[in-house]
Motif scaffolding. Structure first.
Motif, PDB file in Angstrom:
ATOM      1  N   ASP A   1      -0.064  -8.733 -28.079  1.00  0.00           N
ATOM      2  CA  ASP A   1       0.053  -7.392 -27.523  1.00  0.00           C
ATOM      3  C   ASP A   1       1.186  -6.625 -28.202  1.00  0.00           C
ATOM      4  O   ASP A   1       1.038  -5.455 -28.550  1.00  0.00           O
ATOM      5  CB  ASP A   1       0.289  -7.482 -26.010  1.00  0.00           C
TER       6      ASP A   1
ATOM      7  N   SER B   1      -0.720 -14.280 -25.980  1.00  0.00           N
ATOM      8  CA  SER B   1      -1.259 -12.957 -25.638  1.00  0.00           C
ATOM      9  C   SER B   1      -0.162 -11.897 -25.641  1.00  0.00           C
ATOM     10  O   SER B   1      -0.381 -10.768 -26.096  1.00  0.00           O
ATOM     11  CB  SER B   1      -1.944 -12.981 -24.272  1.00  0.00           C
ATOM     12  N   ARG B   2       1.020 -12.257 -25.111  1.00  0.00           N
ATOM     13  CA  ARG B   2       2.150 -11.315 -25.135  1.00  0.00           C
ATOM     14  C   ARG B   2       2.536 -10.986 -26.574  1.00  0.00           C
ATOM     15  O   ARG B   2       2.765  -9.821 -26.920  1.00  0.00           O
ATOM     16  CB  ARG B   2       3.357 -11.888 -24.395  1.00  0.00           C
TER      17      ARG B   2
ATOM     18  N   SER C   1       8.167 -14.603 -27.565  1.00  0.00           N
ATOM     19  CA  SER C   1       6.859 -15.050 -27.065  1.00  0.00           C
ATOM     20  C   SER C   1       6.298 -16.177 -27.913  1.00  0.00           C
ATOM     21  O   SER C   1       5.698 -17.113 -27.389  1.00  0.00           O
ATOM     22  CB  SER C   1       5.881 -13.870 -27.020  1.00  0.00           C
TER      23      SER C   1
ATOM     24  N   ASN D   1      -3.743 -20.170 -31.112  1.00  0.00           N
ATOM     25  CA  ASN D   1      -4.196 -20.327 -29.731  1.00  0.00           C
ATOM     26  C   ASN D   1      -5.492 -21.121 -29.663  1.00  0.00           C
ATOM     27  O   ASN D   1      -5.623 -22.053 -28.877  1.00  0.00           O
ATOM     28  CB  ASN D   1      -4.374 -18.957 -29.076  1.00  0.00           C
TER      29      ASN D   1
ATOM     30  N   HIS E   1       5.200 -24.327 -24.898  1.00  0.00           N
ATOM     31  CA  HIS E   1       4.053 -24.617 -24.030  1.00  0.00           C
ATOM     32  C   HIS E   1       2.987 -25.429 -24.763  1.00  0.00           C
ATOM     33  O   HIS E   1       2.350 -26.302 -24.177  1.00  0.00           O
ATOM     34  CB  HIS E   1       3.456 -23.327 -23.465  1.00  0.00           C
TER      35      HIS E   1
ATOM     36  N   GLY F   1      -1.365 -19.765 -23.768  1.00  0.00           N
ATOM     37  CA  GLY F   1      -2.248 -18.611 -23.946  1.00  0.00           C
ATOM     38  C   GLY F   1      -1.584 -17.309 -23.520  1.00  0.00           C
ATOM     39  O   GLY F   1      -1.715 -16.286 -24.203  1.00  0.00           O
ATOM     40  N   LYS F   2      -0.864 -17.343 -22.405  1.00  0.00           N
ATOM     41  CA  LYS F   2      -0.159 -16.139 -21.940  1.00  0.00           C
ATOM     42  C   LYS F   2       0.911 -15.708 -22.940  1.00  0.00           C
ATOM     43  O   LYS F   2       1.057 -14.520 -23.236  1.00  0.00           O
ATOM     44  CB  LYS F   2       0.493 -16.388 -20.581  1.00  0.00           C
ATOM     45  N   ALA F   3       1.664 -16.667 -23.449  1.00  0.00           N
ATOM     46  CA  ALA F   3       2.729 -16.352 -24.395  1.00  0.00           C
ATOM     47  C   ALA F   3       2.152 -15.783 -25.698  1.00  0.00           C
ATOM     48  O   ALA F   3       2.677 -14.808 -26.243  1.00  0.00           O
ATOM     49  CB  ALA F   3       3.577 -17.589 -24.672  1.00  0.00           C
TER      50      ALA F   3
ATOM     51  N   ALA G   1      -2.600 -22.854 -20.355  1.00  0.00           N
ATOM     52  CA  ALA G   1      -2.605 -21.509 -19.781  1.00  0.00           C
ATOM     53  C   ALA G   1      -1.338 -20.748 -20.153  1.00  0.00           C
ATOM     54  O   ALA G   1      -1.394 -19.576 -20.552  1.00  0.00           O
ATOM     55  CB  ALA G   1      -2.753 -21.578 -18.258  1.00  0.00           C
ATOM     56  N   GLU G   2      -0.193 -21.405 -20.056  1.00  0.00           N
ATOM     57  CA  GLU G   2       1.077 -20.743 -20.378  1.00  0.00           C
ATOM     58  C   GLU G   2       1.167 -20.437 -21.871  1.00  0.00           C
ATOM     59  O   GLU G   2       1.691 -19.400 -22.271  1.00  0.00           O
ATOM     60  CB  GLU G   2       2.260 -21.591 -19.917  1.00  0.00           C
TER      61      GLU G   2
END
Length: 140
Positions: free
Chosen positions: A70, A66-67, A45, A107, A52, A62-64, A59-60
């Motif tokens: 998590d 976030s993963r 991630s 981020n 990205h 941020g998703k990565a 956005a991508e």
């Protein structure tokens, strides 16, 4: 139109196949192997987040991130056993908290150096974790 439906169906099928493979791997993994999988997932991630970030895909990225967060918070940190782990578990908890803060900073500020530092720290712990993989104490 049929070609598009076929491609979409293939994509769903490939995704389902991959999920089954991951789920099968998780179901058959030892507790030690599960932690290795968490490290691998967090590192993948972070690598995706870097790609990205460099591409300007906010956005991508941020998703990565976030993963990765998590996995660090709800996987690695949650797996620590404070009672049995004692001081080592305490120190790892502090390290995972620091890694999470690095990821948040990366981020928020598009800070590749923070990503790199988080990745290096995770890699150091993951390497040590892999080295103890075959030890009898790990099987308890």
């Amino acid at each position: 139109m049929n070609v598009m439906r076929g491609a979409a169906a293939y994509g769903r099928g490939a995704g389902a196949y991959a999920r089954v493979g991951v789920e099968s791997g998780v179901m058959s993994a030892s507790p030690h192997q599960l932690i290795v999988m968490l490290f691998d997932g967090a590192q993948a991630s972070i690598r995706a987040a870097r790609i990205h970030m460099q591409a300007g895909s906010v956005a991508e990225k941020g998703k990565a991130i976030s993963r990765a967060l998590d996995i660090v918070n709800n996987g690695l940190l949650a797996a620590l056993d404070a009672e049995r782990g004692g001081e080592i578990a305490e120190r790892l908890a502090s390290l995972y908290d620091y890694i999470a803060r690095l990821l948040l900073a990366a981020n928020l500020h598009d800070d590749e150096a923070s990503l790199t530092q988080a990745e290096k720290l995770l890699d150091d712990v993951a390497s040590a974790w892999r080295e103890i993989g075959g030890s009898p104490a790990q099987e308890r």
